[in-house]
Design an enzyme around this catalytic site. Structure first.
Site, PDB file in Angstrom:
ATOM      1  N   ARG A  36      50.997  23.711 -23.382  1.00  0.00           N
ATOM      2  CA  ARG A  36      51.957  22.624 -23.611  1.00  0.00           C
ATOM      3  C   ARG A  36      53.049  22.605 -22.545  1.00  0.00           C
ATOM      4  NH1 ARG A  36      52.086  22.909 -30.115  1.00  0.00           N
ATOM      5  NH2 ARG A  36      50.415  21.403 -30.433  1.00  0.00           N
ATOM      6  N   LYS A 221      37.069  17.976 -44.312  1.00  0.00           N
ATOM      7  CA  LYS A 221      37.238  17.060 -45.450  1.00  0.00           C
ATOM      8  C   LYS A 221      37.114  15.587 -45.102  1.00  0.00           C
ATOM      9  CE  LYS A 221      40.452  19.804 -48.179  1.00  0.00           C
ATOM     10  NZ  LYS A 221      41.896  19.859 -48.408  1.00  0.00           N
ATOM     11  N   GLY A 377      42.536  19.732 -33.109  1.00  0.00           N
ATOM     12  CA  GLY A 377      42.650  21.150 -32.773  1.00  0.00           C
ATOM     13  C   GLY A 377      41.336  21.901 -32.676  1.00  0.00           C
ATOM     14  N   GLY A 400      47.653  15.619 -34.618  1.00  0.00           N
ATOM     15  CA  GLY A 400      48.092  14.631 -35.611  1.00  0.00           C
ATOM     16  C   GLY A 400      48.397  13.280 -34.981  1.00  0.00           C
TER      17      GLY A 400
HETATM   18  P1  AMP Z   1      39.326  19.926 -39.651  1.00  0.00           P
HETATM   19  O1  AMP Z   1      40.640  20.610 -39.442  1.00  0.00           O
HETATM   20  O2  AMP Z   1      39.298  18.964 -40.764  1.00  0.00           O
HETATM   21  O3  AMP Z   1      38.766  19.357 -38.366  1.00  0.00           O
HETATM   22  O4  AMP Z   1      38.332  21.051 -40.135  1.00  0.00           O
HETATM   23  C1  AMP Z   1      38.017  22.142 -39.360  1.00  0.00           C
HETATM   24  C2  AMP Z   1      37.522  23.224 -40.250  1.00  0.00           C
HETATM   25  O5  AMP Z   1      36.376  22.787 -40.943  1.00  0.00           O
HETATM   26  C3  AMP Z   1      37.111  24.464 -39.471  1.00  0.00           C
HETATM   27  O6  AMP Z   1      37.967  25.511 -39.829  1.00  0.00           O
HETATM   28  C4  AMP Z   1      35.681  24.721 -39.952  1.00  0.00           C
HETATM   29  O7  AMP Z   1      35.440  26.068 -40.231  1.00  0.00           O
HETATM   30  C5  AMP Z   1      35.583  23.904 -41.220  1.00  0.00           C
HETATM   31  N1  AMP Z   1      34.210  23.532 -41.510  1.00  0.00           N
HETATM   32  C6  AMP Z   1      33.334  22.911 -40.702  1.00  0.00           C
HETATM   33  N2  AMP Z   1      32.148  22.769 -41.304  1.00  0.00           N
HETATM   34  C7  AMP Z   1      32.249  23.323 -42.524  1.00  0.00           C
HETATM   35  C8  AMP Z   1      31.340  23.499 -43.614  1.00  0.00           C
HETATM   36  N3  AMP Z   1      30.083  23.061 -43.550  1.00  0.00           N
HETATM   37  N4  AMP Z   1      31.801  24.099 -44.723  1.00  0.00           N
HETATM   38  C9  AMP Z   1      33.088  24.533 -44.798  1.00  0.00           C
HETATM   39  N5  AMP Z   1      33.989  24.395 -43.803  1.00  0.00           N
HETATM   40  C10 AMP Z   1      33.575  23.792 -42.677  1.00  0.00           C
END
Ligand code: AMP
Length: 420
Positions: A36, A221, A377, A400
């Site tokens: 950064r 999610k 990230g 974000g």
């Molecule tokens: P996000 O911050 O929403 O982009 O989510 C990233 C996180 O999603 C990472 O820490 C991954 O370990 C988790 N992740 C990715 N695929 C899966 C999965 N199939 N089951 C559980 N967690 C997951």
């Protein structure tokens, strides 16, 4: 709004909002990742080499009042090294010393203010006891908004030009990221080089993408990504879904997902996405196979199944080999690629193959002439882990802020300067 590229800072004093919110080593308090800080160097160098002077301001962490562990002091030696010059430090952003230092700053000099979040009015979030009533919270917030304006106004007296180069906080309506802009005439406020290149990369994808345009969305999610998915459905040709959120979609269309991640309250939302994709003629592509584990653990037992046939008691933690081949083909045939979120639990070696393969495919497609933008990230971490940062077109620095811009929202820090 002025463009920094053709503005001459000679004889001007610029107050520059940068994003020096860097990670520090818990024990030594040394900066552990200077990305950064490096991101702001081009803007600072332009100001001083034109013969102007720069007053830098940033936040670090989420302090509650003045807390030494959130001091920006550890940033100073790193910044001085990168700039190749001395930088003066004002220990209190709004104190008399800062005011005097800013007034005495000479052309070619740089100074940095202490953490602007030591003042709660920066964010406009009052520090209140848990027991405070709703009324008290409302009154405290209103009073702080007044102080926020005062803070912005005071800082604006330090300089005659306002530059915002803190993309990571562009989605926040804080004193130094947005409110301050109001105290400068339109031709005395501008973005720095970092924000300019972030906006150019995002606008290239959102507004003038070459087709086929493929978005690859992963991560945990559906609820975190639904707004961006919704906005992208109006723009993309292909939407690839991977990561944990896949299984909510698979369950919504009647598949067996065992113990995989699932947001039961988002099944309707997932169905609506599938319907919208169909109505818009978007090719919505899900994994066809799943790498399943008997527990959420780096040493778990694994087996591969069809995506909609995960056995009870098992959970899908990565996309399988057939999905990798399918996704690679779509990515390789694309001219514009947006990637946000990992394909699996890439932090664990056993479940990193899908994410690594996608990172490599995006790099190969870029080599073939596609424009690729990586944001968020975890996908940025995956690109860095595989040493592919200079093999993709643009890696966004603001998680974000990037998500919100891609959702089609107006970012206060952007609107405050360009006025739309
Ligand atoms: P996000 O911050 O929403 O982009 O989510 C990233 C996180 O999603 C990472 O820490 C991954 O370990 C988790 N992740 C990715 N695929 C899966 C999965 N199939 N089951 C559980 N967690 C997951």
């Amino acid at each position: 709004m002025k463009l920094i590229d053709n503005f001459n800072f000679k004889g001007h004093k610029a107050i520059v909002r940068v994003d020096f919110n860097v990670p520090l080593d818990k024990k030594t308090r040394e900066v552990t990742d200077d990305t950064r800080i490096r991101g702001a160097i081009k803007t600072i160098k332009k100001i001083v080499s034109d013969g102007g002077s720069a007053i830098l301001m940033s936040h670090l962490g989420r302090p509650e009042g003045i807390q030494d562990k959130y001091s920006l002091k550890p940033v100073l030696p790193v910044l001085e090294k990168l700039l190749g010059m001395k930088v003066a430090f004002a220990p209190d952003a709004l104190g008399d010393e800062a005011v005097a230092m800013a007034a005495a700053l000479k052309p070619g000099e740089v100074m940095m203010l202490e953490n602007v979040r030591f003042y709660p009015e920066e964010e406009g979030k009052p520090i209140l006891p848990e027991t405070a009533s709703e009324e008290e919270k409302k009154a405290a917030k209103a009073a702080l908004k007044v102080k926020q304006k005062e803070m912005a106004k005071k800082l604006s007296t330090y300089a005659d030009i306002y530059v915002n180069d803190a993309f990571g906080t562009a989605h926040r309506a804080h004193a130094t990221t947005a409110v301050m802009a109001d105290y400068f005439p339109e031709d005395k406020r501008m973005f720095g080089f970092l924000i300019n290149s972030e906006l150019a990369a995002m606008d290239k994808v959102l507004k003038s993408s070459q087709k086929p345009f493929t978005a690859v969305m992963g991560g945990a999610k559906v609820s975190d990504k639904i707004l961006i998915i919704d906005n992208l459905l109006d723009r993309v040709d292909n939407l690839i879904i991977g990561g944990g959120m896949t299984y909510t979609f698979i369950k919504a269309r009647g598949g067996r997902i065992g113990n995989s991640l699932c947001e039961e309250d988002k099944l309707e939302v997932a169905r609506a996405v599938m319907e919208k994709a169909k109505a818009k003629g978007v090719n919505l592509i899900f994994p066809v196979d799943s790498v399943n584990a008997d527990k959420f653990d780096a040493e778990a037992n694994t087996y591969v199944s069809a995506i909609d046939d995960v056995k009870d008691g098992w959970m899908g933690l990565d996309i399988g080999p057939k999905s990798i081949a399918l996704f690679e083909k779509v990515i390789m045939d694309s001219k514009t690629i947006l990637w946000n979120g990992p394909m699996g639990v890439f932090e664990m070696e056993k479940f990193a193959a899908g994410t690594t393969a996608i990172a490599e495919a995006v790099a190969r497609a870029t080599e073939k002439g596609a424009f690729s933008l990586i944001g968020g990230g975890d996908s940025v971490a995956a690109i860095n882990k595989n040493n592919l940062a200079d093999k993709v077109s643009y890696v966004s620095t603001g998680g974000g802020a990037m998500l919100e811009y891609m959702e089609g929202k107006k970012l206060p820090g952007i609107t405050a300067i360009r006025g739309e």
